[in-house]
Write a protein that holds these residues in place. Structure first.
Motif, PDB file in Angstrom:
ATOM      1  N   GLY A 171       4.643  60.574 -76.251  1.00  0.00           N
ATOM      2  CA  GLY A 171       5.565  61.126 -77.242  1.00  0.00           C
ATOM      3  C   GLY A 171       6.505  62.159 -76.671  1.00  0.00           C
ATOM      4  O   GLY A 171       7.176  62.863 -77.411  1.00  0.00           O
ATOM      5  N   GLY A 172       6.523  62.269 -75.325  1.00  0.00           N
ATOM      6  CA  GLY A 172       7.522  63.138 -74.716  1.00  0.00           C
ATOM      7  C   GLY A 172       6.994  64.267 -73.851  1.00  0.00           C
ATOM      8  O   GLY A 172       7.671  65.274 -73.659  1.00  0.00           O
ATOM      9  N   LEU A 173       5.813  64.113 -73.304  1.00  0.00           N
ATOM     10  CA  LEU A 173       5.298  65.162 -72.418  1.00  0.00           C
ATOM     11  C   LEU A 173       6.014  65.124 -71.069  1.00  0.00           C
ATOM     12  O   LEU A 173       6.436  64.067 -70.600  1.00  0.00           O
ATOM     13  CB  LEU A 173       3.797  64.981 -72.189  1.00  0.00           C
ATOM     14  N   GLY A 174       6.109  66.279 -70.431  1.00  0.00           N
ATOM     15  CA  GLY A 174       6.631  66.362 -69.078  1.00  0.00           C
ATOM     16  C   GLY A 174       5.583  65.921 -68.069  1.00  0.00           C
ATOM     17  O   GLY A 174       4.394  65.814 -68.386  1.00  0.00           O
ATOM     18  N   THR A 175       6.052  65.669 -66.840  1.00  0.00           N
ATOM     19  CA  THR A 175       5.153  65.155 -65.807  1.00  0.00           C
ATOM     20  C   THR A 175       4.001  66.128 -65.514  1.00  0.00           C
ATOM     21  O   THR A 175       2.861  65.696 -65.326  1.00  0.00           O
ATOM     22  CB  THR A 175       5.937  64.885 -64.511  1.00  0.00           C
ATOM     23  N   ASN A 176       4.285  67.411 -65.501  1.00  0.00           N
ATOM     24  CA  ASN A 176       3.234  68.394 -65.222  1.00  0.00           C
ATOM     25  C   ASN A 176       2.149  68.390 -66.278  1.00  0.00           C
ATOM     26  O   ASN A 176       0.958  68.488 -65.975  1.00  0.00           O
ATOM     27  CB  ASN A 176       3.831  69.807 -65.169  1.00  0.00           C
ATOM     28  N   GLU A 177       2.573  68.292 -67.528  1.00  0.00           N
ATOM     29  CA  GLU A 177       1.611  68.306 -68.631  1.00  0.00           C
ATOM     30  C   GLU A 177       0.726  67.066 -68.585  1.00  0.00           C
ATOM     31  O   GLU A 177      -0.488  67.139 -68.802  1.00  0.00           O
ATOM     32  CB  GLU A 177       2.350  68.344 -69.972  1.00  0.00           C
ATOM     33  N   ILE A 178       1.333  65.923 -68.306  1.00  0.00           N
ATOM     34  CA  ILE A 178       0.569  64.680 -68.212  1.00  0.00           C
ATOM     35  C   ILE A 178      -0.479  64.802 -67.119  1.00  0.00           C
ATOM     36  O   ILE A 178      -1.652  64.476 -67.304  1.00  0.00           O
ATOM     37  CB  ILE A 178       1.508  63.497 -67.906  1.00  0.00           C
ATOM     38  N   LEU A 179      -0.047  65.327 -65.987  1.00  0.00           N
ATOM     39  CA  LEU A 179      -0.935  65.402 -64.832  1.00  0.00           C
ATOM     40  C   LEU A 179      -2.065  66.388 -65.070  1.00  0.00           C
ATOM     41  O   LEU A 179      -3.231  66.102 -64.743  1.00  0.00           O
ATOM     42  CB  LEU A 179      -0.135  65.792 -63.590  1.00  0.00           C
ATOM     43  N   SER A 180      -1.765  67.544 -65.648  1.00  0.00           N
ATOM     44  CA  SER A 180      -2.863  68.502 -65.823  1.00  0.00           C
ATOM     45  C   SER A 180      -3.843  68.034 -66.886  1.00  0.00           C
ATOM     46  O   SER A 180      -5.024  68.348 -66.804  1.00  0.00           O
ATOM     47  CB  SER A 180      -2.361  69.922 -66.124  1.00  0.00           C
ATOM     48  N   ALA A 181      -3.381  67.259 -67.867  1.00  0.00           N
ATOM     49  CA  ALA A 181      -4.291  66.830 -68.933  1.00  0.00           C
ATOM     50  C   ALA A 181      -5.052  65.551 -68.579  1.00  0.00           C
ATOM     51  O   ALA A 181      -6.210  65.394 -68.974  1.00  0.00           O
ATOM     52  CB  ALA A 181      -3.517  66.629 -70.233  1.00  0.00           C
ATOM     53  N   GLN A 182      -4.431  64.622 -67.860  1.00  0.00           N
ATOM     54  CA  GLN A 182      -5.057  63.306 -67.672  1.00  0.00           C
ATOM     55  C   GLN A 182      -4.857  62.788 -66.248  1.00  0.00           C
ATOM     56  O   GLN A 182      -4.406  61.655 -66.042  1.00  0.00           O
ATOM     57  CB  GLN A 182      -4.496  62.304 -68.700  1.00  0.00           C
ATOM     58  N   GLU A 183      -5.208  63.605 -65.268  1.00  0.00           N
ATOM     59  CA  GLU A 183      -5.047  63.185 -63.878  1.00  0.00           C
ATOM     60  C   GLU A 183      -5.790  61.882 -63.560  1.00  0.00           C
ATOM     61  O   GLU A 183      -5.249  61.030 -62.837  1.00  0.00           O
ATOM     62  CB  GLU A 183      -5.484  64.311 -62.926  1.00  0.00           C
TER      63      GLU A 183
END
Lengths: 311, 311
Positions: free
Chosen positions: A200-212
């Motif tokens: 829904g529009g997360l940035g790359t950093n947020e995606i990585l820290s939440a679901q590596e």
């Protein structure tokens, strides 16, 4: 030297302007922003300084260019709605090299088949650049190019083009094996582009820290497919992609930008073609299949929404 | 007989009203719509005809009920934001049976541990029912219940409650093995609930016609986890779920309704608990892992959006 750039989006405008700075005669085929570019040229805001790019000719169609170019750079998204063969038709003389600068896997074959007598140079741009308004480009970060002949090799003309970009201040790699380079870039793209949209529009950093683990699972599957296709990637490529992304500024992927502005997304070029390669090679790719199916559902929903008033 | 229904959402209001029709003294604990329900009762629009339900007592908290009920029906979503143990506290006498009517896997243990001396009846509702406004419920379709003692078995009180619902015109199965029944319902829920949200709002029919293999892959993984947990499901359950969904009217899942109205979603109860069971049992569940990770990303994004003005 004459160069024709087809597409005055972010990528075409940026790389075309660099060649113009080197004294190349650069003409452009503009589509939606034809009037703006014809009257005012293209304004570029860049880390390298702001500047203006006035193309030699601004055309509606490639065939309007009377003197055939040495290189025809096709800088458009690889989406079903864009007829790439149609855009190139009329642009090519016998000595024109076609240069594709776009994301994705297996995006050359259609062009190679349509124009078998022209040299085909395949290119990848590692850049954050956006068209913020018609005729206005914002170069946010990076800019490296990789160019190589399709399906492999390096011609003299490819080296000449690389050298021109290098003189313009861009790191441009002449790559003997551009197909492997495409798979290598796909490792990042196949993970972060779809996840940015599906979240829904997360940035790359947020995606990585939440679901590596999910990011890594997708990347590993791309590596497995690439290997099965004969393009084994470096053993540490997933680790390196994860580390690089951690150091990147918060970044909206190109697919997310397209999604948010209601433009078609490169789902097939980036993800669908990788999935089909995996299926053909009988490589287990459950995460890629899952993400791809979800992107198709998301696109189906977008198609139903039609002219959305609310993004 | 006294019954306390905790939660005047769609499920609690509907099943509570059926017991009241059978002469049971039904009181309710209302939360957000307390004032409305206290002053006007609950209006139900149903295929079975429209009718009005006036609870014996409308309470803010269970402890306000002086005479302890025979059954305390907890009809709330299983989400982090809702303290189910807190809602039940003060409701229970020594002979009160707790009845949970909610979706999800492994949702009983927390309650069983908090109230070890009370009988625990676990229930599943197969129903399309929505609260359209405070104190107004729309019963769209279906209505079947399954009730059984947790973790298994059937007490006399469970049979009595089933008989009451049957007399009210509802098909109510007394199920010796309600835990297996939960897994069986999860087959459908774990596929269609997340996919409806991640697709951006597609109906069940659209999801199925566009991406049946993904739906089946998710369902098969739930079956594999259930089997590993000792709850083998019928061999044809995936086929039957697919066929049933084809015949259902276009249907918005409960998770999609929650998503669209900005309410918390039952991601953990429906999907997270199934994923954790799969991990504990070392069952390969790449599709479930992928869908679960994406739902967590979607929720993260929703949390960032805060008070959205635009859905």
């Amino acid at each position: 030297m004459n160069v024709l750039v087809i597409g005055t989006g972010a990528v075409g405008s940026f790389y075309g302007s660099l060649l113009a700075q080197q004294g190349v005669h650069v003409s452009v085929v503009a589509r939606t922003d034809y009037e703006q570019v014809r009257q005012h040229g293209i304004h570029l805001e860049s880390q390298l300084g702001n500047y203006h790019f006035v193309p030699k000719h601004v055309l509606r169609q490639a065939a309007e260019l009377t003197e055939k170019p040495s290189y025809a750079l096709l800088c458009v998204k690889v989406v079903e709605q864009t007829n790439r063969v149609g855009l190139l038709k009329g642009a090519l003389g016998p000595n024109t090299s076609i240069v594709l600068i776009s994301n994705g896997i297996d995006i050359e074959e259609e062009i190679a088949r349509a124009f078998p007598d022209n040299e085909l140079i395949s290119g990848l741009a590692f850049i954050c650049v956006t068209r913020t308004a018609p005729g206005t480009i914002w170069h946010q970060a990076y800019g490296r190019l990789a160019l190589g002949n399709y399906p492999r090799g390096l011609s003299e003309k490819t080296r000449v083009l690389c050298a021109l970009f290098e003189k313009a201040g861009i790191n441009c790699t002449a790559n003997e094996d551009i197909t492997t380079a495409r798979w290598q870039k796909c490792v990042w793209n196949a993970a972060f582009n779809p996840l940015s949209v599906l979240s829904g529009g997360l940035g790359t950093n947020e995606i990585l820290s939440a679901q590596e683990p999910l990011v890594r699972a997708i990347m590993e599957e791309i590596c497995a497919v690439a290997k099965a296709m004969g393009h084994a990637l470096p053993a540490d490529i997933v680790d390196r992609n994860v580390e690089t992304t951690c150091r990147m500024p918060p970044y909206k992927t190109s697919m997310l930008l397209d999604f948010e502005t209601g433009r078609p997304m490169e789902t097939e070029a980036i993800l669908g073609n990788a999935v089909r390669a995996g299926r053909n090679g009988s490589v287990p790719i459950p995460h890629l299949e899952c993400i791809y199916a979800l992107m198709k559902l998301r696109e189906l929903r977008l198609a139903h929404e039609g002219n959305r008033t609310c993004l």
